[in-house]
Design an enzyme around this catalytic site. Sequence first.
Site, PDB file in Angstrom:
ATOM      1  N   ARG A  33       0.826  -1.214   0.000  1.00 44.11           N
ATOM      2  CA  ARG A  33       0.000   0.000   0.000  1.00 44.11           C
ATOM      3  C   ARG A  33       0.857   1.260   0.000  1.00 44.11           C
ATOM      4  O   ARG A  33       0.613   2.181  -0.784  1.00 44.11           O
ATOM      5  CB  ARG A  33      -0.965   0.007   1.186  1.00 44.11           C
ATOM      6  CG  ARG A  33      -2.063  -1.039   1.063  1.00 44.11           C
ATOM      7  CD  ARG A  33      -2.881  -1.131   2.323  1.00 44.11           C
ATOM      8  NE  ARG A  33      -2.009  -1.498   3.436  1.00 44.11           N
ATOM      9  CZ  ARG A  33      -2.335  -1.457   4.708  1.00 44.11           C
ATOM     10  NH1 ARG A  33      -3.531  -1.055   5.076  1.00 44.11           N
ATOM     11  NH2 ARG A  33      -1.498  -1.822   5.646  1.00 44.11           N
ATOM     12  N   ASN A  60      -5.973  -3.024   1.817  1.00 45.70           N
ATOM     13  CA  ASN A  60      -5.925  -4.480   1.917  1.00 45.70           C
ATOM     14  C   ASN A  60      -7.345  -5.004   2.028  1.00 45.70           C
ATOM     15  O   ASN A  60      -8.199  -4.377   2.649  1.00 45.70           O
ATOM     16  CB  ASN A  60      -5.155  -4.917   3.169  1.00 45.70           C
ATOM     17  CG  ASN A  60      -3.662  -4.742   3.027  1.00 45.70           C
ATOM     18  OD1 ASN A  60      -3.141  -4.577   1.939  1.00 45.70           O
ATOM     19  ND2 ASN A  60      -2.965  -4.774   4.145  1.00 45.70           N
TER      20      ASN A  60
END
Length: 93
Positions: free
Chosen positions: A21, A39
């Site tokens: 990320r 996620n």
Amino acid sequence: MENKTRAHLIVHGRVQGVFFRAETQRAAKRFGVSGWVRNKRDGTVEAIVEGPEIDVISLANWCRTGPPQATVEKVDVSWLAYQGEFERFDIRY
């Protein structure tokens, strides 16, 4: 005038716990696109990306490799109509 687009990405593989990320956010800033990344419970990483088509494609291609610790198996890409919804690229939790 540059063509703007929106893409929904689902990244499969070893993509959680490997800074995916944070590195996606850094790459998004480099490519000048907006949106978000998060996620998912199933172990994938999901992103919505908006911006100039060439830059959205560049980020989608970057996601096919990801950061060094990741092992990307595949990236599902769905192309959508540009909405101009985001001012920046965020990590969502």
